[in-house]
Design a protein around this motif. Structure first.
Motif, PDB file in Angstrom:
ATOM      1  N   ALA A 128     -22.289 -12.211 -19.150  1.00 14.76           N
ATOM      2  CA  ALA A 128     -23.519 -12.294 -19.080  1.00 14.76           C
ATOM      3  C   ALA A 128     -24.205 -13.353 -17.674  1.00 14.76           C
ATOM      4  O   ALA A 128     -24.745 -13.527 -16.686  1.00 14.76           O
ATOM      5  CB  ALA A 128     -24.668 -12.592 -20.620  1.00 14.76           C
ATOM      6  N   GLN A 129     -22.803 -14.362 -17.957  1.00 16.84           N
ATOM      7  CA  GLN A 129     -23.348 -15.720 -17.696  1.00 16.84           C
ATOM      8  C   GLN A 129     -22.484 -15.362 -16.297  1.00 16.84           C
ATOM      9  O   GLN A 129     -22.858 -16.252 -14.560  1.00 16.84           O
ATOM     10  CB  GLN A 129     -22.667 -16.993 -17.825  1.00 16.84           C
ATOM     11  N   ILE A 130     -21.282 -14.925 -15.737  1.00 15.05           N
ATOM     12  CA  ILE A 130     -20.560 -14.713 -14.588  1.00 15.05           C
ATOM     13  C   ILE A 130     -21.142 -13.154 -14.585  1.00 15.05           C
ATOM     14  O   ILE A 130     -21.282 -13.320 -12.829  1.00 15.05           O
ATOM     15  CB  ILE A 130     -19.306 -13.674 -15.139  1.00 15.05           C
ATOM     16  N   ARG A 131     -22.672 -12.296 -14.544  1.00 15.29           N
ATOM     17  CA  ARG A 131     -22.728 -11.303 -13.861  1.00 15.29           C
ATOM     18  C   ARG A 131     -24.044 -12.154 -13.479  1.00 15.29           C
ATOM     19  O   ARG A 131     -24.804 -12.070 -11.919  1.00 15.29           O
ATOM     20  CB  ARG A 131     -23.506 -10.289 -15.323  1.00 15.29           C
ATOM     21  N   GLU A 132     -24.281 -12.963 -13.994  1.00 14.25           N
ATOM     22  CA  GLU A 132     -25.682 -14.200 -13.333  1.00 14.25           C
ATOM     23  C   GLU A 132     -24.956 -14.758 -11.910  1.00 14.25           C
ATOM     24  O   GLU A 132     -25.405 -14.979 -11.167  1.00 14.25           O
ATOM     25  CB  GLU A 132     -25.969 -15.206 -14.256  1.00 14.25           C
ATOM     26  N   GLU A 133     -24.108 -15.053 -11.599  1.00 12.34           N
ATOM     27  CA  GLU A 133     -23.232 -15.585 -10.908  1.00 12.34           C
ATOM     28  C   GLU A 133     -23.294 -14.698  -9.691  1.00 12.34           C
ATOM     29  O   GLU A 133     -23.551 -15.314  -8.476  1.00 12.34           O
ATOM     30  CB  GLU A 133     -21.907 -16.288 -11.043  1.00 12.34           C
ATOM     31  N   HIS A 134     -22.426 -13.238  -9.639  1.00  7.35           N
ATOM     32  CA  HIS A 134     -21.881 -12.225  -9.253  1.00  7.35           C
ATOM     33  C   HIS A 134     -23.565 -12.071  -8.462  1.00  7.35           C
ATOM     34  O   HIS A 134     -23.932 -11.911  -7.199  1.00  7.35           O
ATOM     35  CB  HIS A 134     -21.507 -11.110  -9.667  1.00  7.35           C
ATOM     36  N   ALA A 135     -24.770 -12.068  -9.196  1.00  7.54           N
ATOM     37  CA  ALA A 135     -25.831 -11.588  -8.726  1.00  7.54           C
ATOM     38  C   ALA A 135     -26.458 -12.745  -7.687  1.00  7.54           C
ATOM     39  O   ALA A 135     -26.945 -12.475  -7.049  1.00  7.54           O
ATOM     40  CB  ALA A 135     -27.170 -11.411 -10.165  1.00  7.54           C
ATOM     41  N   PHE A 136     -26.439 -13.910  -8.106  1.00  9.12           N
ATOM     42  CA  PHE A 136     -26.861 -14.941  -7.373  1.00  9.12           C
ATOM     43  C   PHE A 136     -26.585 -14.510  -5.987  1.00  9.12           C
ATOM     44  O   PHE A 136     -27.112 -14.789  -4.603  1.00  9.12           O
ATOM     45  CB  PHE A 136     -26.502 -16.200  -7.535  1.00  9.12           C
TER      46      PHE A 136
ATOM     47  N   LEU B  64     -19.693 -19.345   2.325  1.00  7.84           N
ATOM     48  CA  LEU B  64     -19.710 -20.114   1.042  1.00  7.84           C
ATOM     49  C   LEU B  64     -18.794 -19.122   0.220  1.00  7.84           C
ATOM     50  O   LEU B  64     -18.989 -17.721  -0.389  1.00  7.84           O
ATOM     51  CB  LEU B  64     -20.548 -20.644   0.730  1.00  7.84           C
ATOM     52  N   VAL B  65     -17.677 -19.830  -0.596  1.00 10.23           N
ATOM     53  CA  VAL B  65     -16.844 -19.122  -1.695  1.00 10.23           C
ATOM     54  C   VAL B  65     -17.099 -20.364  -3.353  1.00 10.23           C
ATOM     55  O   VAL B  65     -17.663 -20.476  -3.034  1.00 10.23           O
ATOM     56  CB  VAL B  65     -15.197 -18.743  -1.762  1.00 10.23           C
ATOM     57  N   ASP B  66     -16.655 -18.852  -4.190  1.00 10.19           N
ATOM     58  CA  ASP B  66     -16.098 -19.356  -5.958  1.00 10.19           C
ATOM     59  C   ASP B  66     -17.612 -19.832  -6.022  1.00 10.19           C
ATOM     60  O   ASP B  66     -17.690 -21.242  -6.103  1.00 10.19           O
ATOM     61  CB  ASP B  66     -15.703 -20.484  -5.561  1.00 10.19           C
ATOM     62  N   PHE B  67     -18.112 -18.998  -6.584  1.00 10.17           N
ATOM     63  CA  PHE B  67     -20.126 -20.000  -7.109  1.00 10.17           C
ATOM     64  C   PHE B  67     -20.265 -19.559  -8.348  1.00 10.17           C
ATOM     65  O   PHE B  67     -20.802 -19.698  -9.382  1.00 10.17           O
ATOM     66  CB  PHE B  67     -20.471 -18.970  -7.110  1.00 10.17           C
ATOM     67  N   ASP B  68     -18.311 -20.114  -9.459  1.00  8.62           N
ATOM     68  CA  ASP B  68     -17.548 -20.185 -10.329  1.00  8.62           C
ATOM     69  C   ASP B  68     -18.473 -21.535 -12.042  1.00  8.62           C
ATOM     70  O   ASP B  68     -19.267 -21.508 -12.031  1.00  8.62           O
ATOM     71  CB  ASP B  68     -16.210 -20.720 -10.257  1.00  8.62           C
ATOM     72  N   ASP B  69     -19.166 -22.499 -10.699  1.00 10.56           N
ATOM     73  CA  ASP B  69     -20.090 -23.867 -10.916  1.00 10.56           C
ATOM     74  C   ASP B  69     -21.232 -23.038 -10.586  1.00 10.56           C
ATOM     75  O   ASP B  69     -21.928 -24.654 -10.946  1.00 10.56           O
ATOM     76  CB  ASP B  69     -19.679 -25.019 -10.775  1.00 10.56           C
ATOM     77  N   SER B  70     -21.437 -22.620 -10.483  1.00  8.20           N
ATOM     78  CA  SER B  70     -22.858 -22.524  -9.911  1.00  8.20           C
ATOM     79  C   SER B  70     -24.029 -22.053 -11.483  1.00  8.20           C
ATOM     80  O   SER B  70     -23.344 -21.963 -12.276  1.00  8.20           O
ATOM     81  CB  SER B  70     -23.289 -20.355  -9.161  1.00  8.20           C
ATOM     82  N   ARG B  71     -25.052 -23.430 -11.377  1.00  5.76           N
ATOM     83  CA  ARG B  71     -26.117 -23.904 -12.367  1.00  5.76           C
ATOM     84  C   ARG B  71     -27.368 -24.355 -12.135  1.00  5.76           C
ATOM     85  O   ARG B  71     -27.303 -24.016 -10.512  1.00  5.76           O
ATOM     86  CB  ARG B  71     -25.297 -24.014 -13.202  1.00  5.76           C
TER      87      ARG B  71
END
Length: 327
Positions: free
Chosen positions: A67-75, A217-224
C-alpha cells in the motif's frame, strides 16, 4: 518458490530478474545490467520488440508495504497528470504498476536519458524552483495515508538508539550520545507544529535527470510527509553566501506558482542534521547486506566515527546560530 537465504537479495538471481520482467508480458533478450542502487536492486533489461531496454526495480523486502509503494506511484502519477516531468512506473493492461515475483515486489520503468543538473547556473535554479512549487501544490492536495512522516522520532531518536546500542564502537558511544542529545534538544523543538505535505523526500542531484532544459524527477522511493523545505535544502551547496544566493533564486521562481514556506527556513539545518544521523544509522542497519561493506569501506572505522562525531559537533554549532535566511 525460492526461499530467502542469508540475505533477502541472495535469492534474487539473474534468472529470476528476467522471469519477473517476462511475467509482465515483455520478452527479454537475456541482456541484464545491474545499476547503481543499494537500498533496492535495480537492473536494465533488454527487450526483444523495442530498441530501448526497461528498468526493473526490486523493492527491499520488509521496507515498504504494498500500500505504501502504491501511494508512491500514485503521487508521481498525479504529478505527471499536471505535466510535472517525472519518470513514472509502467502500468500493465490492468492498470497495475506494482507487481510481485516470489518474495519480491517490483516495478518497471522506461529508461530515460539525461545528466545531473548544473545547479550553479542561476537559470537552472529557477527551473527547479518552479518545478518544486508545482510538485508541492500537488503534494499539498491530500496527505499520504500509509507512508510515514519525516520526524525527529523516526529519523533522529530511533537512529541514535540503534547506532548507540547495536553498532558504534564502545569508546565512541559516550561522545556520540552526548552530542546527539544536545542536537535533538534543538531539533525536537524546531520540528514541532510543522505542516508536512507529500514531498519527493530525497531530492539530491542524483535523483534529477536534466534533459533539454527540463529536470525529470526520478526515484520517489523516499517520498513521505515532510515540510516542503525538505525538497529544497539539498539543492544548495557551497559557502553560506553561495547558498543564500541560490536560495534567493529558488524562492523567486517558486513564488511564481506557490507561496514560499518562509517559516520553514529555520528547519533547514535541523533537516540536514537529521539526514546525517539517519544516513549513518541506515548504513549500520544495512551492514549485513553483502553489497554494503565493499561499497562503503570507510564506514565503521575509527576514522569514520571520529569524523562523524566532529561533523555532528559542527552541525550543533550551526543549530546554535541564528540566521534570518539559512538558520
Amino acid at each position: 518458490m525460492n526461499t530467502i537465504s542469508t540475505h533477502p537479495y541472495d535469492a534474487l538471481t539473474p534468472e529470476q530478474v528476467l522471469s519477473a520482467v517476462e511475467q509482465c508480458g515483455h520478452f527479454t533478450t537475456g541482456s541484464l545490467y545491474a545499476l547503481n542502487s543499494f537500498e533496492n536492486r535495480v537492473y536494465q533489461v533488454g527487450i526483444t520488440d523495442q530498441a530501448d531496454p526497461l528498468i526493473v526495480k526490486f523493492y527491499r523486502p520488509g521496507r515498504w508495504q504494498a500500500a505504501q509503494i502504491r501511494e508512491e506511484h500514485a503521487f508521481s502519477q498525479q504529478a505527471a497528470e499536471v505535466d510535472i516531468p517525472v519518470v513514472l512506473p509502467l502500468a500493465d493492461v490492468t492498470g497495475q504498476t506494482l507487481h510481485q515475483y516470489d518474495e519480491f515486489l517490483f516495478a518497471l520503468f522506461p529508461r530515460k536519458g539525461g545528466h545531473a543538473p548544473e545547479l550553479d547556473h542561476q537559470d537552472n535554479l529557477a527551473i527547479m524552483g518552479r518545478t518544486l512549487a508545482r510538485l508541492h501544490l500537488v503534494g499539498a492536495q491530500q496527505p499520504f495515508q500509509h507512508r510515514p512522516t519525516l520526524d525527529a522520532t523516526s529519523f533522529g531518536h530511533a537512529s541514535i538508539e540503534f547506532v548507540s546500542e547495536q553498532f558504534i564502537p564502545l569508546e565512541f558511544r559516550r561522545p556520540y550520545l552526548t552530542i546527539c542529545q544536545s542536537i535533538m534538544e534543538h531539533i525536537d523543538e524546531r520540528l514541532q507544529n510543522t505542516q508536512p505535505i507529500r514531498v519527493h523526500g530525497d531530492l539530491h542531484v542524483g535523483n534529477i535527470l536534466w534533459r533539454d532544459e527540463v529536470p525529470h524527477l526520478v526515484d520517489f522511493d523516499d517520498s513521505r510527509m515532510a515540510p516542503a523545505i525538505q525538497d529544497i535544502w539539498m539543492l544548495l551547496s557551497g559557502h553560506q553566501d553561495d547558498q543564500q544566493r541560490q536560495l534567493d533564486k529558488i524562492i523567486t521562481a517558486y513564488q511564481e506558482f506557490r507561496d514560499f514556506p518562509f517559516k520553514e527556513l529555520k528547519l533547514m539545518e535541523s533537516l540536514r542534521t537529521l539526514r546525517m544521523i539517519h544516513h549513518t544509522a541506515w548504513l549500520a542497519r544495512r551492514w549485513d547486506d553483502p553489497a554494503f561493506p565493499p561499497a562503503f569501506p570507510w564506514f565503521d572505522t575509527h576514522q569514520f566515527w571520529e569524523q562523524h562525531i566532529a561533523d555532528l559537533q559542527t552541525q550543533l554549532q550551526q543549530l546554535d546560530r541564528v540566521s534570518p535566511g539559512l538558520s
